[in-house]
Design a protein around this motif. Sequence first.
Motif, PDB file in Angstrom:
ATOM      1  N   UNK A   1       0.799  -1.224   0.000  1.00 42.43           N
ATOM      2  CA  UNK A   1       0.000   0.000   0.000  1.00 42.43           C
ATOM      3  C   UNK A   1       0.835   1.279   0.000  1.00 42.43           C
ATOM      4  N   UNK A   2       2.132   1.176   0.214  1.00 42.11           N
ATOM      5  CA  UNK A   2       2.913   2.380   0.491  1.00 42.11           C
ATOM      6  C   UNK A   2       2.938   3.366  -0.674  1.00 42.11           C
ATOM      7  N   UNK A   3       2.987   2.877  -1.880  1.00 41.24           N
ATOM      8  CA  UNK A   3       3.031   3.778  -3.031  1.00 41.24           C
ATOM      9  C   UNK A   3       1.703   4.498  -3.258  1.00 41.24           C
ATOM     10  N   UNK A   4       0.643   4.002  -2.638  1.00 39.17           N
ATOM     11  CA  UNK A   4      -0.676   4.600  -2.848  1.00 39.17           C
ATOM     12  C   UNK A   4      -1.020   5.662  -1.805  1.00 39.17           C
ATOM     13  N   UNK A   5      -0.222   5.750  -0.751  1.00 36.20           N
ATOM     14  CA  UNK A   5      -0.547   6.663   0.344  1.00 36.20           C
ATOM     15  C   UNK A   5      -0.190   8.098  -0.031  1.00 36.20           C
ATOM     16  N   UNK A   6      -1.180   8.967   0.059  1.00 33.62           N
ATOM     17  CA  UNK A   6      -1.000  10.380  -0.240  1.00 33.62           C
ATOM     18  C   UNK A   6      -1.239  11.209   1.019  1.00 33.62           C
ATOM     19  N   UNK A   7      -0.486  12.288   1.208  1.00 34.45           N
ATOM     20  CA  UNK A   7      -0.694  13.145   2.378  1.00 34.45           C
ATOM     21  C   UNK A   7      -1.982  13.942   2.245  1.00 34.45           C
ATOM     22  N   UNK A   8      -2.466  14.448   3.351  1.00 32.55           N
ATOM     23  CA  UNK A   8      -3.630  15.318   3.311  1.00 32.55           C
ATOM     24  C   UNK A   8      -3.288  16.655   2.673  1.00 32.55           C
ATOM     25  N   UNK A   9      -2.040  17.088   2.837  1.00 37.68           N
ATOM     26  CA  UNK A   9      -1.562  18.336   2.245  1.00 37.68           C
ATOM     27  C   UNK A   9      -0.254  18.049   1.520  1.00 37.68           C
ATOM     28  N   UNK A  10      -0.148  18.458   0.275  1.00 31.96           N
ATOM     29  CA  UNK A  10       1.071  18.236  -0.506  1.00 31.96           C
ATOM     30  C   UNK A  10       2.103  19.309  -0.162  1.00 31.96           C
ATOM     31  N   UNK A  11       3.343  18.863   0.081  1.00 27.97           N
ATOM     32  CA  UNK A  11       4.420  19.814   0.359  1.00 27.97           C
ATOM     33  C   UNK A  11       5.694  19.337  -0.334  1.00 27.97           C
ATOM     34  N   UNK A  12       6.844  19.856   0.110  1.00 29.73           N
ATOM     35  CA  UNK A  12       8.076  19.722  -0.665  1.00 29.73           C
ATOM     36  C   UNK A  12       8.670  18.318  -0.708  1.00 29.73           C
ATOM     37  N   UNK A  13       8.250  17.422   0.149  1.00 27.52           N
ATOM     38  CA  UNK A  13       8.755  16.045   0.114  1.00 27.52           C
ATOM     39  C   UNK A  13       7.825  15.112  -0.666  1.00 27.52           C
ATOM     40  N   UNK A  14       6.904  15.671  -1.437  1.00 28.92           N
ATOM     41  CA  UNK A  14       5.935  14.861  -2.163  1.00 28.92           C
ATOM     42  C   UNK A  14       6.606  13.836  -3.070  1.00 28.92           C
ATOM     43  N   UNK A  15       7.647  14.244  -3.770  1.00 31.56           N
ATOM     44  CA  UNK A  15       8.300  13.331  -4.714  1.00 31.56           C
ATOM     45  C   UNK A  15       9.192  12.306  -4.029  1.00 31.56           C
TER      46      UNK A  15
END
Length: 393
Positions: free
Chosen positions: A238-252
């Motif tokens: 599941x790890x590649x599918x987890x998205x944060x509630x807010x996108x910031x600079x470590x997104x990539x």
Amino acid sequence: MSVVQPPEPIPGARLLFSLDPAVSHLNHGSFGAVPIGVQRAQQRLRDEMEANPLRFFTAGLVDRITHTRRHLAAFLGADPDGTALVPNATTGVAVVLQSLALKPGDEVLTTDHGYGAVALSIARECRRSGAVTRALRVPLEATDEEILQIVRTGLRPGRTRLFVVDQLTSPTARLLPVAAIAGVARENGVPILVDAAHAPGMLPATVQGIGADFWVGNLHKWAYAPRGTAVLVVAPPWRDRIEPLVVSWEQESGFPSRVEWQATMDYTPWLAAPVGVFTLRSLGLDRVRGHNAALAAYGQRVLGDALGVRPADLPDPGGPGVAMRIVPLPPGIATTLDAARDLRARIAERLAVEVAVNAWDGRGWLRVCGQVYNSAPEYERLAVSLPPLLAQR
């Protein structure tokens, strides 16, 4: 049920906390209590941050968070590469829910022992996506095997997209057999999220030993961390599918950094959290767990006697290490959420005692906790003063 005796106090433990001595703090499970040494460690981090904010946030903070995460993951028996620090368990649940991409026809399954804020989060995500939510009724006195049968019958393979179950329930202080439940979920191809808000520091079970797809736990309750410290543990698929509630600079950077990095958030609670674990270990992990569970059991018995509850009718938490216990209130008292909140506030104001009061299954329940800063006379005083307060209704 055998006669319950209070445990011997742990010498000097009360002095580790800055709690108001005029109040009996019998509700550690709600917001915890931060030891003085942990408070000071966090304040030093705050001082460092305010002395040079730019340097604090840009000179290796991501690495410091990663180091902290690995330390806490080791304490919990979790895979550090699958562990993300989050502010609280409810946030971790929200991250999982919005990462699932629910759609109409999907279902999120829970039990009727779930935490209220988690239920609200599930309801909101279902409204957004067109999915539905359903709760399994689990009797308070159900055995582990009966609970497993309820789960087997309640799962709907192909439709149930997520099963959310508590490791230790908040309103009913019931330890559920989450490892066995996770096994049943796997057999049916249903992902499972274990809400373990009360587990870190109290319960010895390791995260990897449970086998859940997702696991969330707070360290600011029973592991003495500053408030705002929790973890979300995610299984490899599941790890590649987890998205944060807010996108910031470590997104990539992917999981877990993309979840942890939230720009100018205050990270000092996380960085100070290992000091809480150190404090717990210094007192003796098994010693603290045994003391707290025994004291909670004593408090339950004393209060039950005062309210006329037979020992046989006091709920068993389902495990000897549980440091939270509940006592049924007289019929008609605190049977709604508003009434429970009102009673809790009256007990705090008039008796100078902090407890939890919950409405569950049409009845009011008093919940007390045991912690190293508590003593047997605190429960005994409440047992004397509570019946007259309840009679005033």
